[in-house]
Design an enzyme around this catalytic site. Structure first.
Site, PDB file in Angstrom:
ATOM      1  N   HIS A 151       0.832  -1.205   0.000  1.00  0.00           N
ATOM      2  CA  HIS A 151       0.000   0.000   0.000  1.00  0.00           C
ATOM      3  C   HIS A 151       0.871   1.261   0.000  1.00  0.00           C
ATOM      4  O   HIS A 151       1.409   1.661   1.039  1.00  0.00           O
ATOM      5  CB  HIS A 151      -0.936  -0.031   1.220  1.00  0.00           C
ATOM      6  CG  HIS A 151      -1.887   1.112   1.282  1.00  0.00           C
ATOM      7  ND1 HIS A 151      -2.388   1.611   2.459  1.00  0.00           N
ATOM      8  CD2 HIS A 151      -2.444   1.874   0.302  1.00  0.00           C
ATOM      9  CE1 HIS A 151      -3.211   2.613   2.213  1.00  0.00           C
ATOM     10  NE2 HIS A 151      -3.249   2.796   0.900  1.00  0.00           N
ATOM     11  N   GLU A 175       2.769   0.571   3.372  1.00  0.00           N
ATOM     12  CA  GLU A 175       2.272  -0.431   4.321  1.00  0.00           C
ATOM     13  C   GLU A 175       2.386  -1.786   3.628  1.00  0.00           C
ATOM     14  O   GLU A 175       1.860  -1.955   2.516  1.00  0.00           O
ATOM     15  CB  GLU A 175       0.797  -0.180   4.660  1.00  0.00           C
ATOM     16  CG  GLU A 175       0.571   0.885   5.704  1.00  0.00           C
ATOM     17  CD  GLU A 175      -0.914   1.027   6.069  1.00  0.00           C
ATOM     18  OE1 GLU A 175      -1.237   0.917   7.258  1.00  0.00           O
ATOM     19  OE2 GLU A 175      -1.738   1.260   5.164  1.00  0.00           O
TER      20      GLU A 175
END
Ligand SMILES: CC(=O)CC(=O)SCCNC(=O)CCNC(=O)[C@H](O)C(C)(C)COP(=O)(O)OP(=O)(O)OC[C@H]1O[C@@H](n2cnc3c(N)ncnc32)[C@H](O)[C@@H]1OP(=O)(O)O
Ligand SMILES: NC(=O)C1=CN([C@@H]2O[C@H](COP(=O)(O)OP(=O)(O)OC[C@H]3O[C@@H](n4cnc5c(N)ncnc54)[C@H](OP(=O)(O)O)[C@@H]3O)[C@@H](O)[C@H]2O)C=CC1
Length: 284
Positions: A140, A152
């Protein structure tokens, strides 16, 4: 796991940014979208970003040309047959993502890692439609990708350790900092960010203050680089609404209910900066 060839699915604001940082780091990149014109739009953004780097003396014309030469166009998902990792950045919609992952699973070689840049959808549920859930992972990136340091890295229930390690290593190679997160709706970033944005929309909806005042309070009072309504426009109001719906459905708490004003704007096609109008109006 040796990653050399990256395929990025979706040449929108996130996909084009991901393709750019991968090409900058020396990876060969296949950038895929459903139509030629969407690829061209993504490539134009990348070219503009690189031209700014040249202007500011951070890159030479030669480096710019080499980076662009590492990116090839694709409008067929069959091109996944050549990829070591696929990073999917199509729209925030479970049906579309599952359909893409099903096809990728059938086309990509057995060693290929299938990553998704989803903002909030469960990695485990995306992985479940493939025959290789151990090779499915969340990667992410934050918007704008060339600027923001964080990625992430989200483990689905079945993600293998070696897949996590390979993606964490690649993240470092991209010049980003990876943070390990488990698979819960919204992960860390959007579980915290989106309720704040949604609350700002409620404040506007209830007439607490004007949009400019709400943004000013958070910018000058909390030192946020952008006010929450400007940030919502920047992310895309369709994406914001999808994330709130996923938090609401996935966590089951009424505190995550999307503001009716957000629904109304999305229904009107006011999607923020990318559509020219959201809380604010943008010139193209
Ligand atoms: C929804 C999700 O799932 C997760 C998310 O991504 S949530 C969104 C996370 N992102 C944020 O919160 C962004 C908040 N905003 C910011 O950090 C800043 O406003 C910003 C970095 C976007 C712009 O910074 P700024 O200081 O206001 O503007 P500006 O001076 O124009 O830009 C700063 C640098 O970023 C670059 N930049 C800005 N926007 C860019 C873009 N869209 N693409 C590439 N580079 C960009 C500029 O070129 C500039 O670089 P240099 O200084 O090296 O020349
Ligand atoms: N916006 C943000 O701040 C962030 C978004 N994300 C996530 O990244 C993903 C992409 O978001 P974003 O880039 O903002 O969205 P955009 O709308 O800018 O881009 C999505 C792109 O994917 C294309 N697309 C749609 N379906 C397919 C498909 N089946 N195959 C290939 N391409 C497809 C879209 O085409 P078309 O225009 O025709 O739909 C569009 O070009 C979403 O999952 C989002 O949640 C993650 C971090 C931050």
């Amino acid at each position: 796991m040796n990653i050399e060839k990256v395929m990025v699915i979706g040449a929108g604001q996130m996909g084009s940014g991901i393709a750019q940082v991968c090409a900058q780091a020396g990876f060969t990149v296949i950038l895929n979208d459903v139509k030629d014109e969407f690829f061209e739009r993504g490539l134009a953004t990348i070219t503009k970003n690189l031209a700014r780097d040249v202007e500011k003396g951070r890159k030479s014309e030669d480096e710019k040309a080499q980076i662009l030469a590492r990116i090839t166009k694709s409008t067929s998902i069959d091109d996944a047959r050549d990829a070591d990792i696929v990073i999917e950045a199509a729209v925030e919609n479970m049906e579309i993502k599952q359909s893409i992952f099903k096809q990728l699973d059938a086309i990509a070689p057995a060693h290929t890692i299938l990553a998704t840049n989803t903002s909030s959808l469960p990695i485990t549920e995306i992985a479940a439609v493939t025959s290789r859930p151990e090779k499915v992972i969340g990667m992410h990136f934050m918007n704008p990708v060339p600027v923001m340091k964080l990625v992430e890295v989200i483990r689905g229930l079945a993600t293998a350790d070696e897949v996590y390690e390979a993606v964490a290593e690649m993240t470092k190679h991209l010049g980003k900092t990876g943070v390990e997160v488990n698979d819960f709706p919204g992960f860390i970033s959007n579980r915290i960010l989106l309720p704040m944005i949604n609350e700002a929309i409620y404040a506007l909806y209830e007439g607490v203050a004007t949009k400019e005042a709400i943004d000013d309070v958070m910018k000058m009072g909390m030192n946020h680089p952008m006010g929450p309504l400007t940030l919502a426009d920047f992310i895309g109001l369709d994406t914001c609404l999808s994330i709130m719906e996923i938090l609401h459905e996935g966590l089951g708490d009424s505190k995550y209910r999307p503001c009716p004003l957000l629904r109304k704007y999305v229904a009107a096609g006011w999607l923020g900066k990318k559509s020219g109008r959201g809380f604010y109006v943008y010139e193209s």
